[in-house]
Design a protein around this motif. Structure first.
Motif, PDB file in Angstrom:
ATOM      1  N   SER A 185       0.858  -1.177   0.000  1.00 50.98           N
ATOM      2  CA  SER A 185       0.000   0.000   0.000  1.00 50.98           C
ATOM      3  C   SER A 185       0.893   1.225   0.000  1.00 50.98           C
ATOM      4  CB  SER A 185      -0.902   0.016   1.236  1.00 50.98           C
ATOM      5  OG  SER A 185      -1.741  -1.112   1.254  1.00 50.98           O
ATOM      6  N   TYR A 186       0.415   2.289  -0.625  1.00 51.72           N
ATOM      7  CA  TYR A 186       1.192   3.504  -0.785  1.00 51.72           C
ATOM      8  C   TYR A 186       0.430   4.666  -0.161  1.00 51.72           C
ATOM      9  CZ  TYR A 186       3.196   0.334  -4.136  1.00 51.72           C
ATOM     10  OH  TYR A 186       3.759  -0.776  -4.723  1.00 51.72           O
ATOM     11  N   TYR A 187       1.152   5.506   0.583  1.00 50.57           N
ATOM     12  CA  TYR A 187       0.532   6.607   1.305  1.00 50.57           C
ATOM     13  C   TYR A 187       1.285   7.903   1.045  1.00 50.57           C
ATOM     14  CZ  TYR A 187      -1.507   2.705   3.822  1.00 50.57           C
ATOM     15  OH  TYR A 187      -2.158   1.539   4.133  1.00 50.57           O
ATOM     16  N   ASP A 188       0.510   8.951   0.803  1.00 55.55           N
ATOM     17  CA  ASP A 188       1.065  10.292   0.662  1.00 55.55           C
ATOM     18  C   ASP A 188       1.221  10.905   2.046  1.00 55.55           C
ATOM     19  OD1 ASP A 188       0.988  10.088  -2.098  1.00 55.55           O
ATOM     20  OD2 ASP A 188      -0.958  11.094  -2.274  1.00 55.55           O
ATOM     21  N   PRO A 189       2.059  11.925   2.175  1.00 58.43           N
ATOM     22  CA  PRO A 189       2.134  12.622   3.461  1.00 58.43           C
ATOM     23  C   PRO A 189       0.742  13.136   3.845  1.00 58.43           C
ATOM     24  CG  PRO A 189       3.874  13.361   1.991  1.00 58.43           C
ATOM     25  CD  PRO A 189       2.973  12.480   1.177  1.00 58.43           C
ATOM     26  N   GLY A 190       0.386  12.989   5.086  1.00 56.44           N
ATOM     27  CA  GLY A 190      -0.939  13.403   5.548  1.00 56.44           C
ATOM     28  C   GLY A 190      -1.956  12.280   5.538  1.00 56.44           C
ATOM     29  N   GLU A 191      -1.644  11.143   4.912  1.00 57.08           N
ATOM     30  CA  GLU A 191      -2.570  10.010   4.881  1.00 57.08           C
ATOM     31  C   GLU A 191      -2.286   8.999   5.986  1.00 57.08           C
ATOM     32  OE1 GLU A 191      -3.987   9.511   0.299  1.00 57.08           O
ATOM     33  OE2 GLU A 191      -2.120   8.521   0.830  1.00 57.08           O
ATOM     34  N   TYR A 192      -1.378   9.319   6.893  1.00 55.13           N
ATOM     35  CA  TYR A 192      -1.039   8.433   7.997  1.00 55.13           C
ATOM     36  C   TYR A 192      -0.587   9.294   9.170  1.00 55.13           C
ATOM     37  CZ  TYR A 192       3.742   9.333   6.515  1.00 55.13           C
ATOM     38  OH  TYR A 192       4.911   9.953   6.165  1.00 55.13           O
ATOM     39  N   ASP A 193      -0.531   8.692  10.337  1.00 56.33           N
ATOM     40  CA  ASP A 193      -0.088   9.395  11.537  1.00 56.33           C
ATOM     41  C   ASP A 193       1.208   8.777  12.034  1.00 56.33           C
ATOM     42  OD1 ASP A 193      -2.293  11.185  11.776  1.00 56.33           O
ATOM     43  OD2 ASP A 193      -3.505   9.538  12.555  1.00 56.33           O
ATOM     44  N   VAL A 194       1.978   9.581  12.738  1.00 50.68           N
ATOM     45  CA  VAL A 194       3.218   9.129  13.363  1.00 50.68           C
ATOM     46  C   VAL A 194       3.113   9.448  14.844  1.00 50.68           C
ATOM     47  CG1 VAL A 194       5.720   9.396  13.452  1.00 50.68           C
ATOM     48  CG2 VAL A 194       4.536   9.571  11.271  1.00 50.68           C
ATOM     49  N   GLY A 195       3.513   8.492  15.683  1.00 53.44           N
ATOM     50  CA  GLY A 195       3.479   8.715  17.122  1.00 53.44           C
ATOM     51  C   GLY A 195       4.588   7.948  17.812  1.00 53.44           C
ATOM     52  N   TYR A 196       4.595   8.010  19.134  1.00 51.13           N
ATOM     53  CA  TYR A 196       5.592   7.303  19.941  1.00 51.13           C
ATOM     54  C   TYR A 196       4.876   6.494  21.017  1.00 51.13           C
ATOM     55  CZ  TYR A 196       9.154  10.139  17.751  1.00 51.13           C
ATOM     56  OH  TYR A 196       9.979  10.725  16.827  1.00 51.13           O
ATOM     57  N   ASP A 197       5.299   5.259  21.177  1.00 47.18           N
ATOM     58  CA  ASP A 197       4.767   4.371  22.204  1.00 47.18           C
ATOM     59  C   ASP A 197       5.796   3.258  22.392  1.00 47.18           C
ATOM     60  OD1 ASP A 197       3.040   3.324  24.060  1.00 47.18           O
ATOM     61  OD2 ASP A 197       1.696   2.430  22.605  1.00 47.18           O
ATOM     62  N   HIS A 198       5.796   2.605  23.503  1.00 43.53           N
ATOM     63  CA  HIS A 198       6.770   1.539  23.788  1.00 43.53           C
ATOM     64  C   HIS A 198       8.202   2.022  23.589  1.00 43.53           C
ATOM     65  CE1 HIS A 198       3.518  -1.378  23.836  1.00 43.53           C
ATOM     66  NE2 HIS A 198       3.183  -1.055  22.605  1.00 43.53           N
ATOM     67  N   GLY A 199       8.426   3.331  23.674  1.00 40.23           N
ATOM     68  CA  GLY A 199       9.763   3.870  23.514  1.00 40.23           C
ATOM     69  C   GLY A 199      10.238   3.973  22.083  1.00 40.23           C
ATOM     70  N   ASP A 200       9.360   3.829  21.107  1.00 40.36           N
ATOM     71  CA  ASP A 200       9.781   3.918  19.713  1.00 40.36           C
ATOM     72  C   ASP A 200       8.699   4.589  18.876  1.00 40.36           C
ATOM     73  OD1 ASP A 200      11.596   3.610  17.636  1.00 40.36           O
ATOM     74  OD2 ASP A 200      10.835   1.646  17.091  1.00 40.36           O
TER      75      ASP A 200
END
Length: 144
Positions: A87-102
């Motif tokens: 699957s291919y995603y453009d910027p803004g079509e997914y989220d980035v976060g931090y959990d479990h130290g990564d």
């Protein structure tokens, strides 16, 4: 006139040093690029609702194992492949976060959600329509 014949070479050398070690130019707004492959050998299946996962199975060995590849370009475009399905995603079509130290990448679609950790420790697939969550781990020592 011979004093200035070295000037073009000096300017070129200065420009190359200014580009940095990766030879890129311009701002690095998307962060570092990533191109990693992972193998998951253990799984946990759970029921899932708006409150989260519950009624989970014990760890079990995946046979065959699940393969995943995460590729993120400097400008934020993402390719996520799981067992050869990409699957291919453009910027803004997914989220980035931090959990479990990564850092993790979270891809949300209609009734489905997939989360993959940058270190490859965990891959999560949630199907809210069917009310199921599937957790995949490289090692046996991770918790859901």
């Amino acid at each position: 006139m011979k004093r200035f014949s070295a000037l073009p070479f000096l300017l070129i050398a200065l420009a190359l040093v200014a580009c940095g070690g990766d030879w890129s130019v311009g701002p690095n707004d998307g962060g570092a690029s990533i191109n990693r492959s992972y193998r998951y050998y253990y799984g946990v299946d759970c029921r899932y609702d708006s409150f989260g996962s519950y009624d989970c199975t014990d760890y079990y060995s995946l046979s065959p194992s699940v393969g995943a590849r995460l590729q993120v370009t400097r400008d934020g475009y993402v390719t996520l492949c799981v067992d050869g399905e990409c699957s291919y995603y453009d910027p803004g079509e997914y989220d980035v976060g931090y959990d479990h130290g990564d850092r993790y990448y979270d891809f949300v679609g209609d009734d489905v959600r997939m989360t993959i950790y940058e270190d490859g420790s965990e891959l999560v697939y949630i199907d809210s329509y069917e009310g199921r969550a599937y957790y995949y781990y490289r090692d046996y020592d991770y918790y859901y």
